[in-house]
Motif scaffolding. Structure first.
Motif, PDB file in Angstrom:
ATOM      1  N   LEU A  23     -36.406   6.948  -3.565  1.00 50.88           N
ATOM      2  CA  LEU A  23     -34.766   6.732  -3.444  1.00 50.88           C
ATOM      3  C   LEU A  23     -34.458   7.248  -1.758  1.00 50.88           C
ATOM      4  CD1 LEU A  23     -33.758   7.810  -6.825  1.00 50.88           C
ATOM      5  CD2 LEU A  23     -33.569   5.431  -5.887  1.00 50.88           C
ATOM      6  N   GLN A  24     -35.029   8.401  -1.589  1.00 53.31           N
ATOM      7  CA  GLN A  24     -34.495   8.925  -0.529  1.00 53.31           C
ATOM      8  C   GLN A  24     -34.963   8.268   0.620  1.00 53.31           C
ATOM      9  OE1 GLN A  24     -36.430  12.892  -0.911  1.00 53.31           O
ATOM     10  NE2 GLN A  24     -34.452  13.924  -1.792  1.00 53.31           N
ATOM     11  N   GLU A  25     -35.922   7.289   0.408  1.00 51.52           N
ATOM     12  CA  GLU A  25     -36.589   6.513   1.568  1.00 51.52           C
ATOM     13  C   GLU A  25     -35.990   5.222   1.717  1.00 51.52           C
ATOM     14  OE1 GLU A  25     -38.736   7.344   4.246  1.00 51.52           O
ATOM     15  OE2 GLU A  25     -38.371   9.202   3.440  1.00 51.52           O
ATOM     16  N   ASN A  26     -34.936   5.186   0.836  1.00 51.74           N
ATOM     17  CA  ASN A  26     -34.196   3.940   0.712  1.00 51.74           C
ATOM     18  C   ASN A  26     -34.777   2.687   0.233  1.00 51.74           C
ATOM     19  OD1 ASN A  26     -31.767   5.087   1.955  1.00 51.74           O
ATOM     20  ND2 ASN A  26     -32.365   4.397   3.972  1.00 51.74           N
ATOM     21  N   GLU A  27     -35.665   3.006  -0.928  1.00 53.13           N
ATOM     22  CA  GLU A  27     -36.436   2.060  -1.700  1.00 53.13           C
ATOM     23  C   GLU A  27     -35.572   1.995  -3.052  1.00 53.13           C
ATOM     24  OE1 GLU A  27     -38.683   0.030  -0.887  1.00 53.13           O
ATOM     25  OE2 GLU A  27     -39.442   1.019   0.778  1.00 53.13           O
ATOM     26  N   VAL A  28     -35.779   1.065  -3.916  1.00 48.57           N
ATOM     27  CA  VAL A  28     -34.939   0.857  -5.096  1.00 48.57           C
ATOM     28  C   VAL A  28     -36.078   1.275  -6.313  1.00 48.57           C
ATOM     29  CG1 VAL A  28     -33.275  -0.738  -4.301  1.00 48.57           C
ATOM     30  CG2 VAL A  28     -35.458  -1.583  -5.340  1.00 48.57           C
ATOM     31  N   VAL A  29     -35.488   2.083  -7.189  1.00 52.30           N
ATOM     32  CA  VAL A  29     -36.327   2.506  -8.348  1.00 52.30           C
ATOM     33  C   VAL A  29     -35.391   2.174  -9.821  1.00 52.30           C
ATOM     34  CG1 VAL A  29     -37.278   4.664  -9.535  1.00 52.30           C
ATOM     35  CG2 VAL A  29     -37.513   4.252  -7.143  1.00 52.30           C
ATOM     36  N   ALA A  30     -36.221   1.775 -10.686  1.00 57.68           N
ATOM     37  CA  ALA A  30     -35.466   1.607 -12.102  1.00 57.68           C
ATOM     38  C   ALA A  30     -35.429   2.892 -12.979  1.00 57.68           C
ATOM     39  CB  ALA A  30     -36.206   0.468 -12.712  1.00 57.68           C
ATOM     40  N   LEU A  31     -34.517   3.104 -13.384  1.00 63.01           N
ATOM     41  CA  LEU A  31     -34.494   4.582 -14.261  1.00 63.01           C
ATOM     42  C   LEU A  31     -33.629   4.233 -15.528  1.00 63.01           C
ATOM     43  CD1 LEU A  31     -31.342   6.636 -13.009  1.00 63.01           C
ATOM     44  CD2 LEU A  31     -32.073   4.445 -11.692  1.00 63.01           C
ATOM     45  N   LYS A  79     -32.255  -8.137  -7.881  1.00 63.76           N
ATOM     46  CA  LYS A  79     -31.933  -8.998  -8.906  1.00 63.76           C
ATOM     47  C   LYS A  79     -31.660 -10.375  -8.748  1.00 63.76           C
ATOM     48  CE  LYS A  79     -28.765  -6.927 -11.040  1.00 63.76           C
ATOM     49  NZ  LYS A  79     -29.074  -6.918 -12.607  1.00 63.76           N
ATOM     50  N   GLY A  80     -31.427 -10.788  -7.377  1.00 61.20           N
ATOM     51  CA  GLY A  80     -30.797 -12.068  -7.165  1.00 61.20           C
ATOM     52  C   GLY A  80     -29.322 -11.794  -7.721  1.00 61.20           C
ATOM     53  N   ARG A  81     -28.573 -10.938  -7.446  1.00 59.75           N
ATOM     54  CA  ARG A  81     -27.412 -10.732  -7.851  1.00 59.75           C
ATOM     55  C   ARG A  81     -26.392 -11.021  -6.661  1.00 59.75           C
ATOM     56  NH1 ARG A  81     -24.788  -6.178 -11.397  1.00 59.75           N
ATOM     57  NH2 ARG A  81     -22.688  -5.683 -10.698  1.00 59.75           N
ATOM     58  N   ASN A 122     -32.410  -5.781 -14.298  1.00 63.24           N
ATOM     59  CA  ASN A 122     -32.938  -7.099 -14.848  1.00 63.24           C
ATOM     60  C   ASN A 122     -32.640  -8.136 -13.779  1.00 63.24           C
ATOM     61  OD1 ASN A 122     -30.168  -6.563 -15.562  1.00 63.24           O
ATOM     62  ND2 ASN A 122     -30.174  -8.577 -16.342  1.00 63.24           N
ATOM     63  N   SER A 123     -33.216  -9.452 -13.834  1.00 64.35           N
ATOM     64  CA  SER A 123     -32.645 -10.429 -13.102  1.00 64.35           C
ATOM     65  C   SER A 123     -31.571 -10.897 -13.493  1.00 64.35           C
ATOM     66  CB  SER A 123     -33.844 -11.577 -13.421  1.00 64.35           C
ATOM     67  OG  SER A 123     -35.061 -11.128 -13.077  1.00 64.35           O
ATOM     68  N   SER A 124     -30.714 -11.253 -12.310  1.00 61.87           N
ATOM     69  CA  SER A 124     -29.005 -11.402 -12.636  1.00 61.87           C
ATOM     70  C   SER A 124     -28.843 -12.467 -13.532  1.00 61.87           C
ATOM     71  CB  SER A 124     -28.439 -11.711 -11.349  1.00 61.87           C
ATOM     72  OG  SER A 124     -27.072 -11.760 -11.409  1.00 61.87           O
ATOM     73  N   ILE A 139     -40.094  -4.382 -15.991  1.00 59.43           N
ATOM     74  CA  ILE A 139     -41.305  -4.921 -15.439  1.00 59.43           C
ATOM     75  C   ILE A 139     -41.287  -6.601 -15.730  1.00 59.43           C
ATOM     76  CG2 ILE A 139     -44.021  -4.933 -15.741  1.00 59.43           C
ATOM     77  CD1 ILE A 139     -43.578  -1.818 -16.670  1.00 59.43           C
ATOM     78  N   ASP A 140     -41.033  -7.170 -16.651  1.00 56.51           N
ATOM     79  CA  ASP A 140     -41.021  -8.375 -17.228  1.00 56.51           C
ATOM     80  C   ASP A 140     -40.180  -9.048 -15.986  1.00 56.51           C
ATOM     81  OD1 ASP A 140     -42.750  -8.009 -19.454  1.00 56.51           O
ATOM     82  OD2 ASP A 140     -40.666  -8.313 -20.820  1.00 56.51           O
ATOM     83  N   ASP A 141     -39.108  -8.648 -15.726  1.00 56.00           N
ATOM     84  CA  ASP A 141     -38.153  -9.179 -14.724  1.00 56.00           C
ATOM     85  C   ASP A 141     -38.588  -8.914 -13.178  1.00 56.00           C
ATOM     86  OD1 ASP A 141     -37.070 -10.286 -16.929  1.00 56.00           O
ATOM     87  OD2 ASP A 141     -34.718  -9.503 -16.399  1.00 56.00           O
ATOM     88  N   LEU A 142     -38.848  -7.825 -12.953  1.00 57.86           N
ATOM     89  CA  LEU A 142     -38.780  -7.299 -11.478  1.00 57.86           C
ATOM     90  C   LEU A 142     -40.102  -6.842 -11.053  1.00 57.86           C
ATOM     91  CD1 LEU A 142     -35.429  -5.077 -11.654  1.00 57.86           C
ATOM     92  CD2 LEU A 142     -35.891  -7.634 -10.784  1.00 57.86           C
ATOM     93  N   ASP A 143     -41.160  -7.006 -11.855  1.00 59.61           N
ATOM     94  CA  ASP A 143     -42.492  -6.590 -11.380  1.00 59.61           C
ATOM     95  C   ASP A 143     -42.780  -7.207  -9.843  1.00 59.61           C
ATOM     96  OD1 ASP A 143     -44.929  -5.065 -11.227  1.00 59.61           O
ATOM     97  OD2 ASP A 143     -45.917  -6.821 -12.172  1.00 59.61           O
TER      98      ASP A 143
END
Length: 347
Positions: free
Chosen positions: A28-36, A61-63, A151-153, A165-169
């Motif tokens: 997160l500090q390196e500006n990556e995204v993480v699911a929590l 997400k395709g949001r 999740n995917s939008s 994982i199903d949506d965003l792996d």
């Protein structure tokens, strides 16, 4: 991209210094995204101060980028850095419901958060999640974290790590697996910039619970207005939709069974979302019990898992019972209406 998965036992001591939490915080500090994990659904977190991180959230997400994100914090004092004031009613709600499934909208300070995170609005939506793993991660990374559902939008929100994982792996840096969530539907969003606070999204904290603390609370009449610019997440676009068309049925069980038979006679594979009390009353290809009508909290907790289950069953059409729009039932119906694109069949 290789998506890392960190499994964390939420019951262990000193979570903040757990190696998996430390590693996720570094991302997160390196500006990556993480699911929590949170107590509502899994969130897709990124540094709320960074345009780069926020853009990665939207891309994964395709949001649509005109949908603002909720900012998650670990300490109430953090909001002083990016809101202009804390109204008295907001203070009372924070005292009562934080940490918990309540998001509060404040006037924001300019130049602190990424404008992409707030969709260019002059307000910001903030909450403190009530999940030990989420709080440990937020404390460790020392950042305000923007996090929509992971999740995917448009698809059902994730209530466990496998859904993510199903949506965003392959689309995100990692998933912090803290087990299944509890509440099941997203947080309530209440706008405290108005004299009388306004619920913009019903959720885990009910209107009745809010009014016990601060008096009158209004429901936003524009909850389903597709033309207005959203002040909070969940106010625009179809959400939570399973793969098959979903229809809400306002009528008797015999009427719903008639609809099932019509579709099956046309050669379609039909799914039915019912409750434990009524699941045995329908004859169809797939009938799934989604909690108990007598305990609507169980329906809320199982809703997204149930909608995803219909995808696994490969049904062609889904019919759903409806629920009373009181208490948490209001949040359930809000999600079902969005999942169905407001398609309702009335007897």
């Amino acid at each position: 991209m290789n998506t890392k998965v960190w499994k964390v036992d939420k019951y262990v001591d000193n979570l903040e210094n757990n190696p998996q939490v430390v590693d996720a915080a570094h991302f997160l500090q390196e500006n990556e995204v993480v699911a929590l994990p949170t107590e509502t659904v899994y969130g897709l977190g990124g540094n709320a101060k960074s345009d780069v991180a926020v853009e990665k959230i939207f891309a994964a997400k395709g949001r649509p980028s005109d949908n603002p994100l909720i900012i998650h914090i670990a300490d109430k004092k953090q909001i002083n850095a990016f809101v202009t004031e804390i109204p008295e009613k907001a203070e009372l709600l924070m005292e009562k419901f934080w940490p918990g499934p309540l998001t509060i909208i404040f006037k924001k300070k300019a130049g602190v958060l990424s404008n992409k995170a707030t969709a260019g609005l002059d307000t910001v939506a903030v909450r403190m999640p009530d999940h030990p793993v989420a709080l440990a991660l937020l404390k460790k990374c020392q950042l305000p974290i923007a996090a929509p559902s992971a999740n995917s939008s448009g698809k059902p929100s994730p209530t466990n790590a496998q859904h993510v994982i199903d949506d965003l792996d392959g689309k995100i840096a990692g998933v912090l697996d803290g087990g299944a969530t509890g509440v099941g539907v997203e947080s309530t969003v209440v706008d405290c910039t108005e004299e009388i606070p306004v619920i913009l999204r019903p959720g885990g904290v009910t209107k009745e619970q809010l009014e016990m603390v601060i008096g009158d609370v209004h429901l936003d009449a524009a909850l389903s207005d597709e033309t207005s610019k959203p002040k909070a997440p969940g106010m625009k676009y179809q959400h939570y939709a399973p793969n098959a068309p979903l229809y809400l049925v306002n009528g008797s069980q015999s009427f719903l069974q008639h609809l099932i038979e019509e579709k099956r006679n046309a050669g379609l594979r039909v799914g039915v979302l019912a409750t434990e009390e009524s699941v045995g009353n329908y004859t169809s290809d797939v009938v799934i019990a989604c909690g108990k009508r007598s305990e609507l909290e169980t329906v809320a907790a199982a809703l997204y898992e149930t909608l995803r289950a219909f995808n696994q069953e490969k049904v062609d059409v889904i019919f759903s019972e409806i629920f009373p729009s009181t208490g948490v039932g209001h949040a359930i119906m809000n999600r079902l209406q969005k999942a169905a694109g407001n398609k309702m069949i009335i007897e």
